[in-house]
Design a protein around this motif. Structure first.
Motif, mmCIF file in Angstrom:
data_model
loop_
_atom_site.group_PDB
_atom_site.id
_atom_site.type_symbol
_atom_site.label_atom_id
_atom_site.label_comp_id
_atom_site.label_asym_id
_atom_site.label_seq_id
_atom_site.Cartn_x
_atom_site.Cartn_y
_atom_site.Cartn_z
ATOM 1 N N TYR A 178 0.621 -1.736 0.364
ATOM 2 C CA TYR A 178 -0.141 -0.260 0.301
ATOM 3 C C TYR A 178 0.779 0.744 -0.054
ATOM 4 O O TYR A 178 0.574 2.195 -0.864
ATOM 5 N N GLU A 179 2.123 1.198 0.648
ATOM 6 C CA GLU A 179 2.527 2.582 0.654
ATOM 7 C C GLU A 179 3.436 2.597 -0.607
ATOM 8 O O GLU A 179 3.891 3.879 -1.565
ATOM 9 N N ALA A 180 4.009 1.428 -1.858
ATOM 10 C CA ALA A 180 4.143 1.583 -3.106
ATOM 11 C C ALA A 180 3.385 1.965 -3.998
ATOM 12 O O ALA A 180 2.995 2.860 -4.595
ATOM 13 N N CYS A 181 1.550 1.630 -3.244
ATOM 14 C CA CYS A 181 0.638 2.172 -4.331
ATOM 15 C C CYS A 181 0.445 4.109 -4.130
ATOM 16 O O CYS A 181 0.861 4.410 -4.880
ATOM 17 N N GLN A 206 -11.391 -7.148 8.616
ATOM 18 C CA GLN A 206 -10.697 -5.604 9.576
ATOM 19 C C GLN A 206 -8.738 -5.676 9.827
ATOM 20 O O GLN A 206 -9.243 -4.277 9.535
ATOM 21 N N ARG A 207 -8.196 -6.214 9.255
ATOM 22 C CA ARG A 207 -6.294 -6.484 8.815
ATOM 23 C C ARG A 207 -6.733 -5.938 8.108
ATOM 24 O O ARG A 207 -5.263 -4.729 7.975
ATOM 25 N N THR A 211 -5.319 -1.754 8.369
ATOM 26 C CA THR A 211 -3.442 -2.154 7.228
ATOM 27 C C THR A 211 -3.853 -0.115 6.053
ATOM 28 O O THR A 211 -2.596 0.423 6.378
ATOM 29 N N LEU A 212 -5.134 -0.227 5.564
ATOM 30 C CA LEU A 212 -4.926 0.797 5.019
ATOM 31 C C LEU A 212 -4.591 2.028 6.002
ATOM 32 O O LEU A 212 -4.348 3.438 5.409
ATOM 33 N N LYS A 213 -5.364 2.162 7.212
ATOM 34 C CA LYS A 213 -5.126 3.296 8.038
ATOM 35 C C LYS A 213 -3.918 3.432 8.316
ATOM 36 O O LYS A 213 -3.970 4.451 8.983
ATOM 37 N N ILE A 218 -7.353 8.712 4.832
ATOM 38 C CA ILE A 218 -8.260 9.307 4.787
ATOM 39 C C ILE A 218 -8.741 7.662 4.388
ATOM 40 O O ILE A 218 -8.477 7.813 2.589
ATOM 41 N N VAL A 219 -9.299 7.307 4.653
ATOM 42 C CA VAL A 219 -9.555 5.524 4.494
ATOM 43 C C VAL A 219 -11.254 5.157 4.297
ATOM 44 O O VAL A 219 -11.623 5.481 5.897
#
Length: 316
Positions: A178-181, A206-207, A211-213, A218-219
């Motif tokens: 997600y950091e790469a995205c 949940q996980r 992880t996105l958050k 803003i998720v």
């Protein structure tokens, strides 16, 4: 034409205790790609259906439940998307939705399996609706994870149209990915993805959201019913600045018209707002602590055996 189902049901497990069944009348294509077993079959309920390793991916008649909502919640929230990356999505359905935007100048699809793209071109025209012939679409065959990590291109929208995190794709559900995205998003860009089901795989749900958050400020999780997934399905947008909740019903309708987005079978302004209104049980689930998924702590949840989904049968 090979007809191994002969009117039998294809049965798929969503977790070890729950599944769904779809009657199949004919096998239209069956092949082994470089990576997986692929079938295109005909069903009385949904028309043609794509299966990968016996798992239902999409169908002619219900694809819009998934593709419209995966793309347009984030796409409409963006002030004017001109470029997009689809990771996965070899059936072309997500790319077709992105190409509906009059503002869209460039869509890149990074799909691992050439066989999925070629079979979809030939047999699933009602899913991709000619998207592969649009000059704005570039198909990159190869590892989507590696593409995201190495590319110097930037995008307004990154859509993760992935298989479930039960095998190699689990690496694409990590904080590192997600950091790469996030790195390849333009300022004001939006990541959009599916996040499993709070009904059939609540701990995974949940996980993934947690992880996105851990990466984006803003998720926005939202809920969509997808018939062949046999459950309310979780999706989410993630961004530094873009918040779908900031759009009123009227503004959603205005943007749909202004951007020339036609042939929407599911989404409108009222539905857009409603999907972002989470039921109390989902709010409670997301309020519980959940461990962030990392490359050193991959997703292992209530399913236990990661091969369960592929333990499938076809019965009368």
């Amino acid at each position: 034409m090979n007809k191994p189902y002969n009117g039998q049901f294809h049965i798929e497990l969503l977790n070890p205790n729950y599944g769904c069944a779809v009657r199949v009348t004919e096998t239209i294509a069956r092949l082994r790609t470089e990576y997986q077993d692929l079938e295109v079959v005909d069903t009385p309920m949904f028309g043609r259906m794509l299966l990968l390793d016996k798992v239902m991916m999409t169908t002619e008649r219900d694809e819009f439940f998934y593709h419209e909502n995966l793309i347009h919640v984030g796409g409409l929230a963006h002030p004017g998307p001109r470029s997009a990356l689809v990771v996965g999505g070899g059936d072309g359905g997500s790319s077709e939705e992105l190409l509906k935007y009059s503002t869209m100048q460039r869509v890149v699809m990074a799909e691992l399996d050439r066989g999925v793209v070629e079979a979809s071109k030939q047999y699933l025209q009602k899913v991709h609706r000619g998207a592969f012939d649009d000059p704005r679409l570039t198909v990159m065959i190869g590892d989507g994870k590696a593409f995201v990590e190495r590319t110097d291109q930037r995008f307004d929208i990154v859509a993760l149209d992935l298989t479930d995190p039960l095998g190699p794709s689990v690496q694409l559900y990590t904080r590192e990915f997600y950091e790469a995205c996030k790195r390849i998003l333009n300022p004001g860009g939006v990541l959009t993805l599916h996040v499993e089901s709070p009904i059939t795989r609540p701990q995974a749900y949940q996980r993934i959201v947690a992880t996105l958050k851990a990466v984006f400020p803003i998720v926005r999780p939202y809920m969509v019913y997808v018939p062949i997934y046999c459950a309310w399905w979780g999706m989410a947008t993630a961004s530094e600045t873009v918040d779908p909740l900031a759009l009123s019903e009227a503004e959603v309708e205005r943007r749909i018209a202004e951007r020339g987005i036609g042939d929407l079978q599911y989404l409108n302004g009222a539905v857009y707002r409603a999907m972002l209104s989470l039921p109390n049980f989902v709010r409670a689930l997301l309020a519980e602590p959940a461990a962030v998924i990392t490359t050193d702590s991959l997703l292992v949840d209530e399913v236990g055996d990661p091969t369960f989904k592929y333990d499938l049968v076809a019965r009368k």
